[in-house]
Write an enzyme that holds these catalytic residues in place. Structure first.
Site, PDB file in Angstrom:
ATOM      1  N   HIS A 365       0.854  -1.076   0.094  1.00 36.86           N
ATOM      2  CA  HIS A 365      -0.143  -0.111   0.009  1.00 36.86           C
ATOM      3  C   HIS A 365       0.900   1.353  -0.137  1.00 36.86           C
ATOM      4  O   HIS A 365       0.541   2.203  -0.598  1.00 36.86           O
ATOM      5  CB  HIS A 365      -0.925   0.019   1.158  1.00 36.86           C
ATOM      6  CG  HIS A 365      -1.743  -1.355   1.451  1.00 36.86           C
ATOM      7  ND1 HIS A 365      -1.780  -1.906   2.643  1.00 36.86           N
ATOM      8  CD2 HIS A 365      -2.178  -2.279   0.322  1.00 36.86           C
ATOM      9  CE1 HIS A 365      -2.200  -3.197   2.491  1.00 36.86           C
ATOM     10  NE2 HIS A 365      -2.486  -3.098   1.299  1.00 36.86           N
ATOM     11  N   CYS A 678      -5.420  -1.624 -16.533  1.00 41.21           N
ATOM     12  CA  CYS A 678      -4.901  -0.634 -15.532  1.00 41.21           C
ATOM     13  C   CYS A 678      -4.149  -1.403 -14.684  1.00 41.21           C
ATOM     14  O   CYS A 678      -3.682  -0.810 -13.665  1.00 41.21           O
ATOM     15  CB  CYS A 678      -6.126  -0.477 -14.879  1.00 41.21           C
ATOM     16  SG  CYS A 678      -7.152  -1.499 -14.044  1.00 41.21           S
TER      17      CYS A 678
END
Length: 753
Positions: A365, A678
């Site tokens: 993250h 993506c």
């Protein structure tokens, strides 16, 4: 066996007096070896310092030939002194010359001495030199004498760390201050030059020698009891997840906090004359030195737990609270063991030039946030926090995955030039911003942004991107201390749409679970989290969570087009169920008079291989498709992308992967369904070129990738690369990589990849 006449406490007091004398560094060191020899009833005491070139140099001696000082040197691993430096372990011998590692140095005159005791000079687990005592007789040194010499060594290590000895020998820099080049894993592109800011600064122990040993023992035992109690409270309260710490980690730390061996070593260090905090520092430095030399990854991992415990204890002793963002230099490079995206966002981004982590891979993250912020970042840099001090010069090369610690002028100049070249390239890319993104044969290729934070959307104008192909909504949840309310979610989405203006934005619903654990949600114990309860599976099983998000999205987009994409869809039936929830929410809002989106399109993220066998049906059921190449590659090849042993085992440009990507594009195009890539590969020029050859006409990527990919698109003939790929795939085995052939194709035509 002779006994030390004054004991370790008297020795430390005499050392403190010697270190306070207003004399030259060499005179001070010469005085110190005399004091140690007298206290240890040794005929020889010598100090060797590890230089910046990795050689150990004799810096002072009592008993050996004084003319050998600054002349006698040896490599780490060479001789008994070198063996101690390499192992970071004490060595006690009754007959040193019979040891196989003994190395004769005639200039020292040490051949008449038999008994030998040497200990490493350690600081934060790093070896800075070696302290040795010797005797003529064949004697055995006691455990108390070894302990006393180790305690003394800690004081000498601090003296070396101060830089006081640097002028005594040409080219000498203490071992923890020399230039280092460390490799890691590239997390975010770019080059950052600056100075170290430790995310959780180590407590600097300034007072080493105790005035009152009994009081220090009491301080240590009180601090241990307080730390134990605090850890017990965290574990027993049952809200460990709410505190942001994993229960199993705290259980391990609690186990160490009750380890009698660890506690005994600290008490012994205090009884030898150290302050309580110096004792904690000394014992942890010994632990670090041993564990850093372990090949067992489990044992090395436990080092983090011991560091955590030692830091808790030091903070308790000195009254320091947990560190957080404070004053930062203009060019700050953040160094941390690990940190979450919320912690990174707390820092002043205008001053932040880079991030270095001991943990964290490319898909973590914090890596996603660092890329979004355009901050160069490198992860998995072993022992990074112990190798640096606050304020050290440091360079982060996020593209190469390299870190230069305390670089020399030549290295700094080379990286400064690299940063300037990169800036010039970025200027060239900016010059392409307003040009239409189309190939030489007139095929339009939509280049869009991947985003997850409001700050990302400023790059829309800077890059000339044609919209947001992926907006990750989970980042809002990950950086919050509690579950965002429906109003908070709606407010964020309204701000996203306002920032995007007339450009399209594709919103992905909450993709949590697996490795994305929200700090306020209880983590499930799963054998294979990536294959477990995550993303759309949580949304369908807990529809209240999904409905809240969908209602916030629909209300925020009132009067404008809305594109919603569902992640981790494995079957058409899952998408149909999600679609039904959207329809119910639209009906609810209509009944209550809320304006609806002018156009609402629902799509699927193709990342589970099972959809490859449902392509015709999903392409006609969904309004659009988006390929999540990161997870698709992971699942297609059964490769954990967080596992360094296998993460790079399969090339996304191998024939098998390209055929899978080609199948998706072919079926989507046949159904007239828009399809975008993506995942990470869409932002790499060579891979993007292959995707265009397979029939993709829309790619979404990080802001920094738009320029390089657009430069490639403008130089490419889409029909030519399509024909080339078709021929290559026809004659290539499934496991073979087409990377060399594609690179040669691009080079022959002057296509920048």
């Amino acid at each position: 066996m002779p006994a030390a006449p004054g004991g370790p406490r008297l020795l430390l007091r005499r050392l403190r007096e010697a270190m306070a004398e207003p004399v030259s560094p060499q005179a001070r060191l010469d005085r110190i070896v005399v004091i140690i020899a007298a206290n240890m009833v040794a005929e020889v005491c010598s100090v060797y310092v590890l230089r910046d070139d990795g050689m150990l140099e004799l810096f002072a001696t009592e008993g050996l030939n004084r003319e050998a000082v600054h002349l006698t040197t040896m490599r780490a691993g060479e001789g008994l002194v070198g063996l101690i430096a390499a192992s970071a372990e004490p060595l006690s011998l009754s007959d040193a010359q019979s040891h196989p590692a003994f190395s004769y140095r005639p200039e020292t005159g040490e051949e008449i001495y038999h008994a030998f005791l040497g200990v490493p000079l350690l600081r934060a687990g790093n070896t800075m030199g070696v302290l040795v005592v010797q005797n003529r007789t064949y004697r055995v040194y006691s455990e108390e004498e070894i302990e006393a010499l180790q305690t003394t060594a800690m004081v000498l290590a601090e003296m070396i760390a101060s830089g006081e000895l640097q002028a005594l020998s040409p080219g000498t820099v203490n071992a923890t201050r020399r230039a280092l080049a460390q490799g890691g894993v590239a997390l975010a592109e770019g080059v950052g030059l600056g100075h170290v800011v430790l995310h959780e600064p180590r407590i600097v122990v300034k007072n080493l020698i105790a005035e009152n040993v009994e009081r220090e023992v009491t301080r240590l035992e009180t601090a241990i009891a307080e730390v134990r109690s605090a850890i017990d409270d965290l574990v027993e309260r049952g809200d460990v997840a709410g505190a942001g710490e994993h229960r199993e980690v705290l259980e391990t730390v609690r186990m160490f906090a009750h380890d009698q061996g660890w506690l005994r070593r600290m008490r012994e260090a205090v009884l030898s004359g150290l302050t309580a905090e110096a004792a904690v520092e000394r014992v942890q430095s010994d632990n670090r030195a041993r564990m850093l030399r372990q090949s067992d990854p489990y044992l090395r991992e436990r080092l983090h737990d011991l560091d955590d415990l030692a830091n808790r204890l030091l903070r308790q002793l000195v009254g320091a609270q947990g560190a957080g963002p404070g004053a930062m230099p203009e060019n700050a490079i953040l160094v941390a063991r690990s940190m979450g995206p919320a912690a990174l966002l707390d820092y002043d981004r205008s001053r932040l030039r880079g991030v270095v982590l001991e943990e964290g891979g490319p898909t973590s993250h914090i890596a996603i946030v660092a890329r979004a912020l355009g901050i160069p970042a490198v992860g998995e840099v072993a022992n990074a926090t112990a190798l640096v001090e606050s304020g050290d010069a440091i360079i982060v090369d996020g593209g190469a995955g390299e870190v230069q610690i305390r670089p020399g002028p030549e290295v700094e100049a080379a990286y400064a030039e690299k940063a300037r070249l990169r800036a010039r390239r970025q200027e060239q890319y900016r010059a392409l911003r307003d040009l239409p993104s189309a190939t030489r044969d007139g095929v339009g290729i939509a280049l869009q942004l991947n985003a997850g934070l409001l700050v990302d959307l400023s790059h829309l104008h800077e890059t000339g991107a044609e919209g947001v192909g992926l907006f990750r909504t989970e980042l809002q949840f990950m950086v919050a201390e509690r579950m965002p309310s429906a109003a908070e979610q709606q407010s964020l989405y309204e701000a996203v749409f306002a920032a995007a203006g007339d450009l399209p934005v594709t919103i992905r619903t909450l993709d949590i679970g697996g490795d994305k654990i929200l700090p306020y949600m209880k983590a499930l114990e799963e054998e294979n989290p990536a294959l477990g309860w995550r993303a759309i599976r949580i949304g369908l099983d807990r529809p209240g969570l999904l409905r809240m998000q969908l209602r916030a999205l629909l209300k925020a987009a009132g009067g404008r087009p809305l594109k919603i994409m569902f992640p981790m869809v494995a079957t058409v039936e899952e998408f149909v169920r999600a679609k039904a929830i959207v329809d119910r929410e639209k009906a609810h809002l209509a009944r209550h008079g809320h304006p609806l989106p002018s156009d609402c399109r629902l799509g699927v993220m193709v990342e589970v291989p099972s959809l490859l066998f449902q392509m015709d049906e999903i392409a006609t059921t969904a309004d659009f498709l988006s390929v999540g190449s990161n997870d698709l590659m992971q699942f297609l090849f059964a490769v954990d992308r967080e596992n360094r042993q296998v993460a790079n085992r399969f090339d996304p440009l191998c024939a098998a992967a390209l055929r899978a990507f080609g199948l998706i594009a072919e079926r989507a195009n046949a159904a007239g369904t828009p399809v975008t890539v993506c995942g990470e590969i869409g932002g790499r020029p060579l891979e993007a070129m292959a995707l265009i050859g397979l029939g993709y006409r829309a790619l979404s990527m990080s802001p920094a990738s738009i320029g390089p990919v657009k430069a490639m698109v403008l130089a490419l003939d889409a029909a030519e690369v399509s024909a080339f790929l078709k021929d290559e795939l026809a004659k290539t085995g499934d496991g073979a990589s087409l990377r060399p052939a594609l690179a040669a194709f691009a080079e022959a035509r002057g296509i920048p990849v």
